[in-house]
Write a protein that holds these residues in place. Sequence first.
Motif, PDB file in Angstrom:
ATOM      1  N   ASP A  33       7.862  60.708  50.179  1.00 14.21           N
ATOM      2  CA  ASP A  33       8.913  61.396  50.700  1.00 14.21           C
ATOM      3  C   ASP A  33       9.417  60.990  52.192  1.00 14.21           C
ATOM      4  O   ASP A  33      10.659  60.848  52.214  1.00 14.21           O
TER       5      ASP A  33
ATOM      6  N   SER B  86       9.265  63.847  43.847  1.00 10.14           N
ATOM      7  CA  SER B  86       8.432  63.518  42.529  1.00 10.14           C
ATOM      8  C   SER B  86       8.159  61.923  42.612  1.00 10.14           C
ATOM      9  O   SER B  86       8.826  61.227  43.335  1.00 10.14           O
ATOM     10  N   ARG B  87       7.481  61.531  41.943  1.00 11.87           N
ATOM     11  CA  ARG B  87       6.848  60.027  41.762  1.00 11.87           C
ATOM     12  C   ARG B  87       8.177  59.371  41.081  1.00 11.87           C
ATOM     13  O   ARG B  87       8.262  58.256  41.632  1.00 11.87           O
TER      14      ARG B  87
ATOM     15  N   ASN C 218       2.222  61.995  47.813  1.00 11.71           N
ATOM     16  CA  ASN C 218       3.596  62.592  47.506  1.00 11.71           C
ATOM     17  C   ASN C 218       4.469  62.738  48.975  1.00 11.71           C
ATOM     18  O   ASN C 218       5.621  62.323  49.007  1.00 11.71           O
ATOM     19  N   ASP C 219       3.667  63.433  49.750  1.00  9.56           N
ATOM     20  CA  ASP C 219       4.548  63.475  51.345  1.00  9.56           C
ATOM     21  C   ASP C 219       4.674  62.037  51.792  1.00  9.56           C
ATOM     22  O   ASP C 219       5.776  62.033  52.576  1.00  9.56           O
TER      23      ASP C 219
ATOM     24  N   PHE D  94      -0.568  55.434  41.917  1.00 12.64           N
ATOM     25  CA  PHE D  94      -0.073  56.396  41.184  1.00 12.64           C
ATOM     26  C   PHE D  94      -0.278  55.424  39.639  1.00 12.64           C
ATOM     27  O   PHE D  94      -0.598  54.324  39.567  1.00 12.64           O
TER      28      PHE D  94
ATOM     29  N   ALA E  58      10.820  58.880  43.690  1.00 10.82           N
ATOM     30  CA  ALA E  58      10.337  57.880  44.655  1.00 10.82           C
ATOM     31  C   ALA E  58      10.420  56.693  44.206  1.00 10.82           C
ATOM     32  O   ALA E  58      11.187  55.344  44.500  1.00 10.82           O
TER      33      ALA E  58
ATOM     34  N   ARG F  38      -2.140  62.092  51.366  1.00 14.82           N
ATOM     35  CA  ARG F  38      -1.176  62.735  50.693  1.00 14.82           C
ATOM     36  C   ARG F  38       0.174  62.140  50.028  1.00 14.82           C
ATOM     37  O   ARG F  38       0.971  61.954  50.949  1.00 14.82           O
TER      38      ARG F  38
END
Length: 418
Positions: free
Chosen positions: A80, A2-3, A76-77, A105, A6, A74
């Motif tokens: 990660d 999740s943001r 979020n990816d 974001f 991160a 992408r």
Amino acid sequence: MSRSAALATLLVFSLSVPCEAAEDEKGTPSPSAVQTTEPKTSRAARANARLSQQEEARFKALVESGDRALAAGRLNDAADAYEGALNLKLDPRLLGRLGLVLSMFQQTPENDIVIARALHAAVSEAAGASSAERRQFFEAYERVRKRVCRLDVMTSDVNANVMIGGSNVGRSEGAFWTFVPPGKIDVVASLPERRDVKETVACVSGKPIFVELNFPPPPPREAPPRGTIVREPKEKPVVVREKVGPLSAPTGRGLFSVEGGPTLVAGALPSPALGASLAGWYRRETFSVTAGVRGAWSVGSVEDRPIDAFILSGVAGPCVSWRWLDTCVLASLNVIQYDMADPPPYLPDRESEVIPGVGIGIGARYKIAGPVSIRLFGDVSSMLRQTSISIQTPNSATPVWNGGRFLASAGVTFVISQ
């Protein structure tokens, strides 16, 4: 991931990057750094960690995966993958990329602080695979820097512990800076056994704010009690207290001095007279008494007549001295004598006379060496009557000169003091 996770990971890594001491004119952080949260070896240990071949291969795979996800949008990816790589090894380039991803974001003031720290680490290390990527880091850093406030902190003691907004920043080492959210914030510096120093500052977005925390001087220590020495004589004990401080100066004695030297006298004789003077002094602090004699012979004729003139004066009086200058009130007794250079037929009408007088004198002393000094002096006296010279022949008396009532003298003497 999740943001928020991160951001939490990025916060951990960015806090290991030291805050800088200054920025250049363009806003790019300078290479000098001050550690604020972790030991200075922490960052070097993470950045220079030796990975096994398997870990190195995994690190490269995660970086490549994050780069592909970022290129495809992408976010979020990508976050990660970069987070996984940073768990293996701290890399300013990956911090910059993760900060770049998170800056895309929706932002909050707290997130801006974390992103600014990460991008600052990338910009300060000139991280990036290419100049275009370094430019991206810099442009993103410039955008987020305008939404946060830079706080420069200076403490009067390098060992002071600093808290900003309730969070412990650590040992100040004298000066450091960090990013804080806009608004009012408390900065507190503390030292063991000293009163805390607190400043509340109003931070403005995109503006540097300077705060200086000066500890007041420690209270003076109580002076230790004065010691005593106890002597035990045969009959009874005697307690002698030690004296503290310098001893008082002894009472001054009187100072005797003698002076002598050439003298010039004018006013009482028809022409200036040259001679010598001799005087003695008794001085006590600023007051003194002087007494002396002087004699002088006239160096010119009297109305073209062969008449010699001589004056002998006794002088005494009290004086007041100030540093090298002295002023005296003088009483004098003046004996004036006239002699014919040639024998009769004519003689002076009055061969000698005694005239008292009063006056004032002034002198200046200059010390040469040891007890020897030199003194310049001058005085003026008013005699009780004026002087005159007359000559007589077998049939008459003829006045040839009438003088004034004022007598002046000046000279230089060498003084020898006791």
